[in-house]
Design a protein around this motif. Structure first.
Motif, mmCIF file in Angstrom:
data_model
loop_
_atom_site.group_PDB
_atom_site.id
_atom_site.type_symbol
_atom_site.label_atom_id
_atom_site.label_comp_id
_atom_site.label_asym_id
_atom_site.label_seq_id
_atom_site.Cartn_x
_atom_site.Cartn_y
_atom_site.Cartn_z
ATOM 1 N N GLY A 1 0.342 -6.371 -1.275
ATOM 2 C CA GLY A 1 -0.577 -6.207 -0.199
ATOM 3 C C GLY A 1 0.111 -5.832 1.023
ATOM 4 N N THR A 2 1.044 -4.434 0.873
ATOM 5 C CA THR A 2 1.813 -4.017 1.858
ATOM 6 C C THR A 2 1.823 -2.404 1.715
ATOM 7 O OG1 THR A 2 4.012 -4.079 0.644
ATOM 8 C CG2 THR A 2 3.393 -5.974 2.224
ATOM 9 N N ALA A 3 2.104 -1.803 2.870
ATOM 10 C CA ALA A 3 2.109 -0.452 2.858
ATOM 11 C C ALA A 3 3.237 0.275 3.712
ATOM 12 C CB ALA A 3 0.836 0.215 3.557
ATOM 13 N N LEU A 4 3.233 1.381 4.073
ATOM 14 C CA LEU A 4 4.323 2.215 4.550
ATOM 15 C C LEU A 4 5.480 1.301 5.837
ATOM 16 C CD1 LEU A 4 3.063 5.733 4.670
ATOM 17 C CD2 LEU A 4 4.488 4.985 3.151
ATOM 18 N N LEU A 5 4.463 0.954 6.771
ATOM 19 C CA LEU A 5 5.226 0.130 7.775
ATOM 20 C C LEU A 5 6.078 -0.857 7.461
ATOM 21 C CD1 LEU A 5 3.713 2.498 9.426
ATOM 22 C CD2 LEU A 5 3.678 1.059 11.417
ATOM 23 N N ASP A 6 5.352 -1.662 6.553
ATOM 24 C CA ASP A 6 5.926 -2.731 6.082
ATOM 25 C C ASP A 6 7.168 -2.615 5.306
ATOM 26 O OD1 ASP A 6 4.580 -4.909 7.269
ATOM 27 O OD2 ASP A 6 2.858 -4.602 5.730
ATOM 28 N N TYR A 7 7.028 -1.438 4.102
ATOM 29 C CA TYR A 7 8.192 -0.742 3.559
ATOM 30 C C TYR A 7 9.437 -0.647 4.616
ATOM 31 C CZ TYR A 7 4.683 0.412 -0.054
ATOM 32 O OH TYR A 7 3.521 0.301 -0.708
ATOM 33 N N ALA A 8 9.115 0.220 5.763
ATOM 34 C CA ALA A 8 10.248 0.265 6.503
ATOM 35 C C ALA A 8 11.003 -0.899 7.220
ATOM 36 C CB ALA A 8 9.753 0.974 7.918
ATOM 37 N N GLN A 9 10.245 -2.208 7.223
ATOM 38 C CA GLN A 9 10.881 -3.411 7.568
ATOM 39 C C GLN A 9 11.870 -3.993 6.508
ATOM 40 O OE1 GLN A 9 10.772 -4.663 10.737
ATOM 41 N NE2 GLN A 9 9.775 -2.564 11.189
ATOM 42 N N ARG A 10 11.331 -3.652 5.399
ATOM 43 C CA ARG A 10 12.216 -4.214 3.929
ATOM 44 C C ARG A 10 13.451 -3.293 4.146
ATOM 45 N NH1 ARG A 10 7.959 -4.350 -0.060
ATOM 46 N NH2 ARG A 10 6.559 -4.479 1.892
ATOM 47 N N ILE A 11 13.242 -1.924 4.309
ATOM 48 C CA ILE A 11 14.619 -1.297 4.496
ATOM 49 C C ILE A 11 15.373 -1.335 5.403
ATOM 50 C CG2 ILE A 11 15.262 1.145 5.099
ATOM 51 C CD1 ILE A 11 12.508 2.009 3.438
ATOM 52 N N ARG A 12 14.770 -1.806 6.537
ATOM 53 C CA ARG A 12 15.686 -2.375 7.672
ATOM 54 C C ARG A 12 16.328 -3.651 7.522
ATOM 55 N NH1 ARG A 12 15.243 -6.300 10.685
ATOM 56 N NH2 ARG A 12 12.892 -6.632 10.235
ATOM 57 N N TRP A 13 15.790 -4.286 6.893
ATOM 58 C CA TRP A 13 16.348 -5.783 6.508
ATOM 59 C C TRP A 13 17.460 -5.494 5.468
ATOM 60 C CZ3 TRP A 13 16.245 -8.187 1.634
ATOM 61 C CH2 TRP A 13 16.653 -9.633 1.816
ATOM 62 N N GLY B 1 -5.964 -3.797 10.140
ATOM 63 C CA GLY B 1 -7.185 -4.216 9.808
ATOM 64 C C GLY B 1 -7.440 -3.887 8.215
ATOM 65 N N SER B 2 -6.548 -3.034 7.809
ATOM 66 C CA SER B 2 -6.698 -2.488 6.219
ATOM 67 C C SER B 2 -6.553 -3.458 5.229
ATOM 68 C CB SER B 2 -5.729 -1.640 5.797
ATOM 69 O OG SER B 2 -4.427 -2.052 5.869
ATOM 70 N N GLY B 3 -6.132 -4.835 5.544
ATOM 71 C CA GLY B 3 -5.860 -5.796 4.662
ATOM 72 C C GLY B 3 -4.512 -5.897 3.843
ATOM 73 N N ASN B 4 -3.797 -4.775 4.063
ATOM 74 C CA ASN B 4 -2.514 -4.337 3.440
ATOM 75 C C ASN B 4 -1.388 -4.486 4.371
ATOM 76 O OD1 ASN B 4 -4.879 -3.200 1.564
ATOM 77 N ND2 ASN B 4 -3.224 -3.564 0.189
ATOM 78 N N VAL B 5 -1.316 -5.324 5.281
ATOM 79 C CA VAL B 5 -0.505 -5.428 6.388
ATOM 80 C C VAL B 5 0.285 -6.784 6.513
ATOM 81 C CG1 VAL B 5 -0.006 -5.231 8.768
ATOM 82 C CG2 VAL B 5 -1.501 -3.633 7.690
ATOM 83 N N HIS B 6 1.439 -6.767 6.575
ATOM 84 C CA HIS B 6 2.236 -8.068 6.788
ATOM 85 C C HIS B 6 2.757 -8.115 7.943
ATOM 86 C CE1 HIS B 6 2.885 -9.242 2.161
ATOM 87 N NE2 HIS B 6 1.490 -9.207 2.666
ATOM 88 N N SER B 7 3.064 -7.048 8.773
ATOM 89 C CA SER B 7 3.883 -7.357 10.059
ATOM 90 C C SER B 7 3.553 -5.951 10.954
ATOM 91 C CB SER B 7 5.305 -7.702 10.183
ATOM 92 O OG SER B 7 5.951 -6.695 9.691
#
Length: 223
Positions: free
Chosen positions: A125-137, A162-168
């Motif tokens: 349930g995540t997408a590009l911007l959440d991927y970036a947060q995991r890369i940062r972490w 609002g897509s339903g695929n966002v965690h942060s």
């Protein structure tokens, strides 16, 4: 009248208890208990959490999973290692319906010419911007410098708020400016349902929506 109501109530309770007992004997998907346990932008599992995952009403592909101390579904612990390779993505990377040896991270590790650990940083349930947060972490916490990002066609669209695929992190649908939209804590009823195998089956496996059910039984006066 009162006796009849008591009999009906007792019968209903007995049926629910029997259903709960039966579901606990079957590989029904159990609660993942996800939350923002460490980094405020990463929705992960509790450390060393065990759960079951299966698909559909007939409970296909049942798998027993464990989260590592970092909160990801993985058989290995993620330790700081500049030689590690991080595989980042959504449910395709986590691959909870596959056996451990069949998941993408394990397959990728087997294809590397030089052996190195592969960290599966998948989160459904995540997408590009959440991927970036995991890369940062992973870069800051695990000292990882090499990343492979598993992308799919819908990742750009799913990055919108609002897509339903966002965690942060997401993009405003109107302005495309970055926004922070973390998931709220689950309500009390949902927290209770997490511990019921019958509730997990009805609402998780069968995808029954209580609001839609009530609407179908009691249609609004406008309709």
């Amino acid at each position: 009248m009162l006796r009849s109501l008591c009999i009906v109530a007792a019968s209903l309770c007995a049926t629910l208890l029997a259903g709960e007992a039966l579901m606990r004997l079957l590989p029904v998907s159990t609660a993942t208990m996800t939350g923002y346990y460490g980094d405020p932008d990463l929705l992960v599992y509790p450390p060393d959490h065990y759960w079951t995952a299966s698909t559909g009403w007939d409970l296909r592909n049942p798998q027993n999973l464990r989260s590592n101390p970092q909160g990801f579904a993985s058989d290995i612990d993620f330790v700081p290692d500049v030689a590690a390779l991080a595989l980042v993505g959504d449910s395709y990377v986590e691959a909870s319906m596959l056996r451990s040896q069949d998941r993408p991270a394990t397959q990728l590790a087997s294809l590397l010419r030089t052996p190195r650990p592969v960290y599966a940083l998948g989160s459904p349930g995540t997408a590009l911007l959440d991927y970036a947060q995991r890369i940062r972490w992973a870069s800051q916490t695990l000292k990882v410098v090499d990343f492979v990002v598993w992308m799919e066609a819908g990742d750009v669209r799913q990055s919108l708020c609002g897509s339903g695929n966002v965690h942060s992190r997401c993009l405003d649908p109107q302005t495309l400016l970055p926004r922070i939209k973390r998931l709220p804590p689950p309500p009390t009823l949902k927290r209770w349902a997490r511990h019921s195998a019958l509730a997990q089956y009805v609402f998780g496996q069968l995808k029954l929506n209580p609001a839609q059910l009530v609407h179908s039984i009691l249609p609004s006066s406008a309709s």
